[in-house]
Design an enzyme around this catalytic site. Structure first.
Site, mmCIF file in Angstrom:
data_model
loop_
_atom_site.group_PDB
_atom_site.id
_atom_site.type_symbol
_atom_site.label_atom_id
_atom_site.label_comp_id
_atom_site.label_asym_id
_atom_site.label_seq_id
_atom_site.Cartn_x
_atom_site.Cartn_y
_atom_site.Cartn_z
ATOM 1 N N PHE A 1 -95.196 26.492 -58.194
ATOM 2 C CA PHE A 1 -94.478 26.941 -59.383
ATOM 3 C C PHE A 1 -94.585 28.438 -59.635
ATOM 4 C CE2 PHE A 1 -95.342 22.372 -60.449
ATOM 5 C CZ PHE A 1 -94.061 21.957 -60.164
ATOM 6 N N CYS A 2 -95.003 29.194 -58.644
ATOM 7 C CA CYS A 2 -95.020 30.648 -58.779
ATOM 8 C C CYS A 2 -93.617 31.200 -58.555
ATOM 9 C CB CYS A 2 -95.971 31.278 -57.765
ATOM 10 S SG CYS A 2 -97.692 31.093 -58.187
ATOM 11 N N HIS A 3 -93.252 32.160 -59.375
ATOM 12 C CA HIS A 3 -91.952 32.809 -59.230
ATOM 13 C C HIS A 3 -92.014 33.847 -58.112
ATOM 14 C CE1 HIS A 3 -91.755 31.224 -63.322
ATOM 15 N NE2 HIS A 3 -90.446 31.273 -63.202
ATOM 16 N N MET B 1 -101.914 34.818 -59.808
ATOM 17 C CA MET B 1 -101.945 33.986 -58.604
ATOM 18 C C MET B 1 -101.796 34.844 -57.347
ATOM 19 S SD MET B 1 -102.732 31.132 -59.744
ATOM 20 C CE MET B 1 -102.798 30.413 -58.123
ATOM 21 N N GLU B 2 -101.014 35.905 -57.437
ATOM 22 C CA GLU B 2 -100.859 36.798 -56.287
ATOM 23 C C GLU B 2 -102.180 37.487 -55.964
ATOM 24 O OE1 GLU B 2 -96.873 35.743 -57.592
ATOM 25 O OE2 GLU B 2 -98.662 36.331 -58.695
ATOM 26 N N ASP C 1 -112.397 34.304 -40.238
ATOM 27 C CA ASP C 1 -111.785 34.065 -38.925
ATOM 28 C C ASP C 1 -112.180 35.140 -37.921
ATOM 29 O OD1 ASP C 1 -109.917 32.761 -37.060
ATOM 30 O OD2 ASP C 1 -108.733 34.589 -37.326
#
Length: 168
Positions: free
Chosen positions: A83-85, A120-121, A135
């Site tokens: 639901f992130c734009h 969120m970004e 990694d």
């Protein structure tokens, strides 16, 4: 769901309790910024080896690769979190430094002028940068720990967050 003064309704749930993307159409465009941080903990021997080697591993320059991966993740957050734009990111900066003999702090700061925030970004960028460090270094040890991913600061929307606490 009832609202009270201390609890707001979840914004990604509609009146029928179904998932939805938030409608930001009526919101005002403001300058928005978010900073997230994560800690990568290395076994002492691995940390000493990496530091002595200029943070290079067999796969290449660890920190530079982490910054590139984190930046790519910031730009693609809307493809990972349902639901992130999609946002036209205006700034994405990383600060990476050892905060102890064996703990590497990765901070991701993201800024945009938009109707929705970039928490969120920033969180996605920090986490993918940390995963990239893992990694790049896992050939040295699988005892590397990624910990304490958190929002450090956010500004530009309804709430102001500093040091992980809502202050306004």
């Amino acid at each position: 769901m009832r609202r009270n003064d201390k609890q707001e309704a979840l914004t990604h749930i509609d009146a029928q309790n179904r998932p939805r993307m938030v409608d930001v159409g009526s919101k005002v465009v403001t300058a928005r910024c978010a900073i997230a941080q994560v800690i990568v903990r290395f076994p002492a021997k691995v940390a000493r080896s990496l530091r002595a080697g200029g943070m290079r591993a067999k796969k290449g320059p660890v920190l530079d690769t982490a910054i590139i991966a984190g930046t790519l993740a910031v730009k693609r957050t809307h493809e990972l979190i349902p639901f992130c734009h999609p946002l036209a990111i205006e700034r994405c900066d990383f600060a990476i430094e050892f905060v102890s003999d064996s703990e590497l702090a990765i901070r991701c700061e993201v800024a945009v002028s938009h109707k929705t925030g970039v928490e969120m970004e920033a969180l996605t960028g920090a986490s993918v940068a940390a995963l990239t460090v893992y990694d790049m270094c896992k050939a040295l040890s699988h005892e590397i720990v990624i910990a304490d991913l958190r929002l450090v600061e956010k500004s530009g929307g309804k709430r102001l967050v500093r040091k992980g606490k809502v202050i306004a």
